[in-house]
Design a protein around this motif. Sequence first.
Motif, PDB file in Angstrom:
ATOM      1  N   TYR A 100     -29.581 -31.961  16.406  1.00  0.00           N
ATOM      2  CA  TYR A 100     -30.443 -31.581  15.293  1.00  0.00           C
ATOM      3  C   TYR A 100     -31.778 -32.325  15.331  1.00  0.00           C
ATOM      4  CZ  TYR A 100     -26.561 -29.141  13.142  1.00  0.00           C
ATOM      5  OH  TYR A 100     -25.556 -28.252  12.888  1.00  0.00           O
ATOM      6  N   VAL A 101     -32.856 -31.597  14.988  1.00  0.00           N
ATOM      7  CA  VAL A 101     -34.200 -32.170  14.940  1.00  0.00           C
ATOM      8  C   VAL A 101     -34.907 -31.586  13.713  1.00  0.00           C
ATOM      9  CG1 VAL A 101     -36.452 -32.299  16.092  1.00  0.00           C
ATOM     10  CG2 VAL A 101     -34.347 -32.482  17.442  1.00  0.00           C
ATOM     11  N   LYS A 102     -35.477 -32.474  12.905  1.00  0.00           N
ATOM     12  CA  LYS A 102     -36.207 -32.052  11.710  1.00  0.00           C
ATOM     13  C   LYS A 102     -37.459 -31.272  12.115  1.00  0.00           C
ATOM     14  CE  LYS A 102     -37.714 -33.973   7.294  1.00  0.00           C
ATOM     15  NZ  LYS A 102     -37.283 -32.799   6.585  1.00  0.00           N
ATOM     16  N   ASN A 103     -37.779 -30.237  11.342  1.00  0.00           N
ATOM     17  CA  ASN A 103     -38.982 -29.446  11.602  1.00  0.00           C
ATOM     18  C   ASN A 103     -40.229 -30.288  11.381  1.00  0.00           C
ATOM     19  OD1 ASN A 103     -37.392 -27.238  12.119  1.00  0.00           O
ATOM     20  ND2 ASN A 103     -37.732 -26.260  10.149  1.00  0.00           N
ATOM     21  N   LEU A 104     -41.342 -29.819  11.909  1.00  0.00           N
ATOM     22  CA  LEU A 104     -42.611 -30.518  11.743  1.00  0.00           C
ATOM     23  C   LEU A 104     -43.012 -30.557  10.265  1.00  0.00           C
ATOM     24  CD1 LEU A 104     -44.575 -29.003  14.749  1.00  0.00           C
ATOM     25  CD2 LEU A 104     -43.598 -31.306  14.589  1.00  0.00           C
ATOM     26  N   ASP A 105     -43.619 -31.642   9.863  1.00  0.00           N
ATOM     27  CA  ASP A 105     -44.070 -31.835   8.481  1.00  0.00           C
ATOM     28  C   ASP A 105     -45.514 -31.364   8.368  1.00  0.00           C
ATOM     29  OD1 ASP A 105     -44.870 -32.741   5.995  1.00  0.00           O
ATOM     30  OD2 ASP A 105     -44.036 -34.747   6.252  1.00  0.00           O
ATOM     31  N   PRO A 106     -45.800 -30.365   7.514  1.00  0.00           N
ATOM     32  CA  PRO A 106     -47.175 -29.854   7.401  1.00  0.00           C
ATOM     33  C   PRO A 106     -48.163 -30.894   6.869  1.00  0.00           C
ATOM     34  CG  PRO A 106     -45.720 -28.779   5.823  1.00  0.00           C
ATOM     35  CD  PRO A 106     -44.866 -29.634   6.688  1.00  0.00           C
ATOM     36  N   LEU A 107     -47.685 -31.960   6.234  1.00  0.00           N
ATOM     37  CA  LEU A 107     -48.575 -33.030   5.782  1.00  0.00           C
ATOM     38  C   LEU A 107     -49.048 -33.886   6.946  1.00  0.00           C
ATOM     39  CD1 LEU A 107     -46.709 -34.132   2.531  1.00  0.00           C
ATOM     40  CD2 LEU A 107     -48.706 -32.621   2.738  1.00  0.00           C
ATOM     41  N   ARG A 108     -48.251 -33.937   8.012  1.00  0.00           N
ATOM     42  CA  ARG A 108     -48.616 -34.719   9.198  1.00  0.00           C
ATOM     43  C   ARG A 108     -49.259 -33.867  10.286  1.00  0.00           C
ATOM     44  NH1 ARG A 108     -43.783 -39.112  10.042  1.00  0.00           N
ATOM     45  NH2 ARG A 108     -44.002 -40.049   7.992  1.00  0.00           N
ATOM     46  N   VAL A 109     -48.952 -32.577  10.280  1.00  0.00           N
ATOM     47  CA  VAL A 109     -49.511 -31.654  11.262  1.00  0.00           C
ATOM     48  C   VAL A 109     -50.108 -30.483  10.465  1.00  0.00           C
ATOM     49  CG1 VAL A 109     -49.049 -30.343  13.365  1.00  0.00           C
ATOM     50  CG2 VAL A 109     -47.599 -32.294  12.797  1.00  0.00           C
ATOM     51  N   PRO A 110     -51.299 -30.673   9.906  1.00  0.00           N
ATOM     52  CA  PRO A 110     -51.854 -29.692   8.969  1.00  0.00           C
ATOM     53  C   PRO A 110     -52.151 -28.314   9.549  1.00  0.00           C
ATOM     54  CG  PRO A 110     -53.440 -31.435   9.430  1.00  0.00           C
ATOM     55  CD  PRO A 110     -52.158 -31.820  10.102  1.00  0.00           C
ATOM     56  N   ASP A 111     -52.340 -28.178  10.835  1.00  0.00           N
ATOM     57  CA  ASP A 111     -52.694 -26.868  11.387  1.00  0.00           C
ATOM     58  C   ASP A 111     -51.492 -25.934  11.569  1.00  0.00           C
ATOM     59  OD1 ASP A 111     -51.688 -28.428  13.445  1.00  0.00           O
ATOM     60  OD2 ASP A 111     -53.023 -27.606  14.959  1.00  0.00           O
ATOM     61  N   ILE A 112     -50.296 -26.321  11.088  1.00  0.00           N
ATOM     62  CA  ILE A 112     -49.120 -25.450  11.213  1.00  0.00           C
ATOM     63  C   ILE A 112     -48.880 -24.617   9.962  1.00  0.00           C
ATOM     64  CG2 ILE A 112     -48.000 -26.945  12.893  1.00  0.00           C
ATOM     65  CD1 ILE A 112     -46.106 -27.866  10.621  1.00  0.00           C
ATOM     66  N   GLY A 113     -49.728 -24.772   8.945  1.00  0.00           N
ATOM     67  CA  GLY A 113     -49.530 -24.042   7.700  1.00  0.00           C
ATOM     68  C   GLY A 113     -48.864 -24.919   6.661  1.00  0.00           C
ATOM     69  N   SER A 114     -48.390 -24.309   5.594  1.00  0.00           N
ATOM     70  CA  SER A 114     -47.821 -25.094   4.495  1.00  0.00           C
ATOM     71  C   SER A 114     -46.302 -25.114   4.483  1.00  0.00           C
ATOM     72  CB  SER A 114     -48.325 -24.544   3.151  1.00  0.00           C
ATOM     73  OG  SER A 114     -47.940 -23.181   3.029  1.00  0.00           O
ATOM     74  N   GLY A 115     -45.665 -24.250   5.273  1.00  0.00           N
ATOM     75  CA  GLY A 115     -44.210 -24.201   5.305  1.00  0.00           C
ATOM     76  C   GLY A 115     -43.602 -25.285   6.172  1.00  0.00           C
ATOM     77  N   LYS A 116     -42.286 -25.490   6.009  1.00  0.00           N
ATOM     78  CA  LYS A 116     -41.574 -26.495   6.806  1.00  0.00           C
ATOM     79  C   LYS A 116     -40.615 -25.818   7.780  1.00  0.00           C
ATOM     80  CE  LYS A 116     -41.936 -30.291   3.582  1.00  0.00           C
ATOM     81  NZ  LYS A 116     -41.250 -31.394   2.951  1.00  0.00           N
ATOM     82  N   ASN A 117     -41.035 -24.648   8.299  1.00  0.00           N
ATOM     83  CA  ASN A 117     -40.154 -23.907   9.194  1.00  0.00           C
ATOM     84  C   ASN A 117     -40.550 -24.009  10.666  1.00  0.00           C
ATOM     85  OD1 ASN A 117     -42.515 -22.459   8.852  1.00  0.00           O
ATOM     86  ND2 ASN A 117     -41.510 -20.467   9.012  1.00  0.00           N
ATOM     87  N   ASP A 155     -34.475 -26.735   7.061  1.00  0.00           N
ATOM     88  CA  ASP A 155     -35.703 -27.385   7.526  1.00  0.00           C
ATOM     89  C   ASP A 155     -35.482 -28.174   8.818  1.00  0.00           C
ATOM     90  OD1 ASP A 155     -34.240 -29.451   6.467  1.00  0.00           O
ATOM     91  OD2 ASP A 155     -35.887 -30.318   5.322  1.00  0.00           O
ATOM     92  N   MET A 156     -34.486 -27.733   9.589  1.00  0.00           N
ATOM     93  CA  MET A 156     -34.190 -28.331  10.892  1.00  0.00           C
ATOM     94  C   MET A 156     -33.911 -27.207  11.888  1.00  0.00           C
ATOM     95  SD  MET A 156     -31.802 -31.596   9.960  1.00  0.00           S
ATOM     96  CE  MET A 156     -32.512 -32.690  11.181  1.00  0.00           C
ATOM     97  N   HIS A 157     -34.058 -27.530  13.146  1.00  0.00           N
ATOM     98  CA  HIS A 157     -33.591 -26.682  14.237  1.00  0.00           C
ATOM     99  C   HIS A 157     -32.628 -27.535  15.059  1.00  0.00           C
ATOM    100  CE1 HIS A 157     -36.890 -23.944  13.245  1.00  0.00           C
ATOM    101  NE2 HIS A 157     -36.325 -23.070  14.066  1.00  0.00           N
ATOM    102  N   TYR A 158     -31.785 -26.887  15.839  1.00  0.00           N
ATOM    103  CA  TYR A 158     -30.911 -27.651  16.718  1.00  0.00           C
ATOM    104  C   TYR A 158     -30.747 -26.948  18.058  1.00  0.00           C
ATOM    105  CZ  TYR A 158     -27.155 -24.557  14.982  1.00  0.00           C
ATOM    106  OH  TYR A 158     -26.384 -23.470  14.638  1.00  0.00           O
ATOM    107  N   ALA A 159     -30.644 -27.778  19.083  1.00  0.00           N
ATOM    108  CA  ALA A 159     -30.321 -27.292  20.415  1.00  0.00           C
ATOM    109  C   ALA A 159     -28.806 -27.244  20.493  1.00  0.00           C
ATOM    110  CB  ALA A 159     -30.889 -28.222  21.475  1.00  0.00           C
ATOM    111  N   SER A 160     -28.274 -26.104  20.863  1.00  0.00           N
ATOM    112  CA  SER A 160     -26.824 -25.920  20.918  1.00  0.00           C
ATOM    113  C   SER A 160     -26.401 -25.650  22.362  1.00  0.00           C
ATOM    114  CB  SER A 160     -26.412 -24.751  20.021  1.00  0.00           C
ATOM    115  OG  SER A 160     -25.017 -24.582  20.046  1.00  0.00           O
ATOM    116  N   PHE A 161     -25.561 -26.530  22.871  1.00  0.00           N
ATOM    117  CA  PHE A 161     -25.024 -26.375  24.224  1.00  0.00           C
ATOM    118  C   PHE A 161     -23.580 -25.883  24.135  1.00  0.00           C
ATOM    119  CE2 PHE A 161     -28.434 -29.355  24.901  1.00  0.00           C
ATOM    120  CZ  PHE A 161     -28.929 -29.016  26.140  1.00  0.00           C
ATOM    121  N   LYS A 162     -23.299 -24.762  24.784  1.00  0.00           N
ATOM    122  CA  LYS A 162     -21.930 -24.271  24.907  1.00  0.00           C
ATOM    123  C   LYS A 162     -21.384 -24.833  26.206  1.00  0.00           C
ATOM    124  CE  LYS A 162     -19.111 -20.099  24.818  1.00  0.00           C
ATOM    125  NZ  LYS A 162     -19.132 -18.624  24.786  1.00  0.00           N
TER     126      LYS A 162
END
Length: 143
Positions: A67-84, A129-136
């Motif tokens: 699991y990895v938290k999504n980018l924070d728009p307050l720290r990376v302003p050019d990604i928009g306002s969402g946390k997706n 508000d996270m994505h994850y890499a899933s290994f089968k």
Amino acid sequence: MITSSEAVDILYLYLKGSELFSDPKKPTGELCKGDRKENSKLEDVVINTLGLNRSPVQSGFIYLNLYVKNLDPLRVPDIGSGKNMRDTARLKYLSKLAQKVLEGDNGELWINQDVCFEIESDTIEEDGDMHYASFKIEFTTIK
């Protein structure tokens, strides 16, 4: 014969002592069996099983999710306002590290000469508000 829980335990013990958890940029969270803490925002690594068959050469599948938290728009302003927006750089780093640890010799990880783990596929999934890499991972044992 071993149980699904024992297969998870074998991979858990191996990963706990591996480069995945000794690397300077290791995951910030915990290595978990089955479930992670509710509302965790850390980079947890979760091991789940789909079960094992009961034939003399047992096989089945285990999922390893990083699991990895999504980018924070307050720290990376050019990604928009969402946390997706996924943190692709971090997902890539942890995925490559896990792949390195799991591939062993010739793409297979053998433990004690009778247990084999082999990555069958990997994907990126979304979880709030996270994505994850899933290994089968295909698990085979002759115990």
